[in-house]
Design an enzyme around this catalytic site. Structure first.
Site, short mmCIF file in Angstrom:
data_model
loop_
_atom_site.label_atom_id
_atom_site.label_comp_id
_atom_site.label_asym_id
_atom_site.label_seq_id
_atom_site.Cartn_x
_atom_site.Cartn_y
_atom_site.Cartn_z
CG ASP A 172 81.84 57.60 0.63
OD1 ASP A 172 82.12 57.79 -0.86
OD2 ASP A 172 81.52 58.14 1.63
NE ARG A 231 67.18 63.83 0.56
CZ ARG A 231 67.39 63.77 1.56
NH1 ARG A 231 66.78 62.61 2.66
NH2 ARG A 231 67.96 65.32 2.03
CD GLU A 260 59.63 60.77 2.59
OE1 GLU A 260 60.65 60.31 3.29
OE2 GLU A 260 60.00 62.36 3.00
CG HIS A 287 62.12 62.51 6.18
ND1 HIS A 287 62.81 62.16 4.28
CD2 HIS A 287 63.49 62.85 6.46
CE1 HIS A 287 63.72 63.46 4.00
NE2 HIS A 287 64.55 63.21 4.85
CB ILE A 288 61.17 62.30 12.58
CG1 ILE A 288 61.39 61.01 12.57
CG2 ILE A 288 60.11 62.96 12.30
CD1 ILE A 288 60.19 60.41 14.07
CB ALA A 289 66.71 59.52 10.47
#
Length: 315
Positions: A172, A231, A260, A287-289
């Site tokens: 990071d 993303r 999307e 896109h349902i995580a």
């Protein structure tokens, strides 16, 4: 219109509406509202709750003088013009804590579907085919997991490996001290060289847009698996397709895409996606995580807690 009224533009858990009421707000609940309708109705509201469908750009913010705060259902703040919001004194609330566990579990589930060939195996059985050798999988145990972005979602994904016989590395750029007994903080080059599996948990910014390109993939370990639940626009789909075709990538798990749904994209984008659809080492979800029963409530609770704290500071 009442001074303390909130426009809620997506489906939320009842705890959010109840919490708004307890904080002295009334609301307009319109979960199917379009972006255009939201932009038209927003003037006059003091607060608005949005999800990815209702982007709040500069022109939208400049149309309203009454807006005091924006609640984002989830973590991605790229749908909000933060600079303009700051200029106009509009407080922005996000809830990355609310769906971090959901995202971590979903990323793990996608990886296990890929490694155990569960999707192709399921299709075979449903078609009356009993193909065992063709659906032989591989084990995650013994592999090195790389996590890029160690915020709420990345650290949740790191914690999920407790008890697994894996090595976990994390990178990071914006954190000084991170990691744990199980997760070792390393530089990006080390992570790319060592990780058999890389999971992305980063926001979309000018710096991260298109990050996963041909050059990035070439730096990854040969046969690496990529997981993206962050993303879609951080990845170049043509580069991913080329990586799969060359064998430099042995698989990808994608919950998010640059456009999307994919059918809304230009013909060349649709063609790339169609090529990805044909590959058995590609696992996709819409896109349902972070989209679980539990996260729906936790996100709503988080927004109410943060809104209440901000209101107290404003008094």
């Amino acid at each position: 219109m009442l001074q303390k009224e909130v426009l809620v533009t997506d489906y939320v858990h009842p705890v959010l509406l109840e919490g708004l009421r307890d904080l002295g707000y009334t609301w307009t609940y319109a979960p199917e509202m379009s972006r255009e309708e939201m932009s038209r109705l927003l003037p006059g509201y003091q607060g608005v709750v949005v999800n990815t469908r209702c982007v709040i750009d500069r022109s939208t913010l400049e149309r309203t003088d009454s807006l005091k705060w924006i609640g984002r259902l989830g973590s991605g703040l790229d749908i909000i013009d933060l600079e303009t919001a700051a200029e106009r004194g509009i407080h922005v609330i996000s809830a990355p804590e609310g769906n971090a566990q959901a995202v971590a579990e979903h990323a793990l589930a996608m990886l296990l579907c890929l490694s155990n060939k569960l999707i192709t195996a399921d299709r075979c059985v449903r078609a009356g085919q009993w193909l065992r050798e063709e659906n032989r999988g591989w084990e995650v145990a013994g592999k090195t997991i790389g996590i890029i972005g160690y915020g709420n979602n990345g650290s949740a994904f790191g914690r999920i490996w407790s008890g697994w016989d894996v090595r976990v590395l994390a990178y990071d750029k914006y954190l000084a001290r991170y990691g744990s007994e199980k997760v070792k903080a390393v530089d990006l080059q080390t992570l790319l060289e060592k990780a058999d599996i890389i999971s992305f948990h980063i926001p979309l910014t000018p710096e991260t847009k298109g990050m996963i390109d041909n050059a990035f993939i070439r730096k990854c370990k040969q046969g690496c698996v990529l997981i993206n639940t962050s993303r879609g626009k951080i990845a170049d789909m043509e580069a991913i397709l080329e990586g799969l075709r060359s064998g430099h990538l042995s698989g990808v798990c994608l919950d998010v895409l640059p456009i999307e749904p994919p059918s809304a994209g230009p013909s060349e984008y649709v063609a790339v996606m169609n090529a990805l659809y044909e590959k058995d080492n590609v696992v996709l979800s819409p896109h349902i995580a972070g989209w679980t029963v539990e996260s729906k409530k936790k996100i709503s609770e988080t927004i109410i807690v943060k809104l209440g704290s901000w209101m107290k500071n404003e008094e």
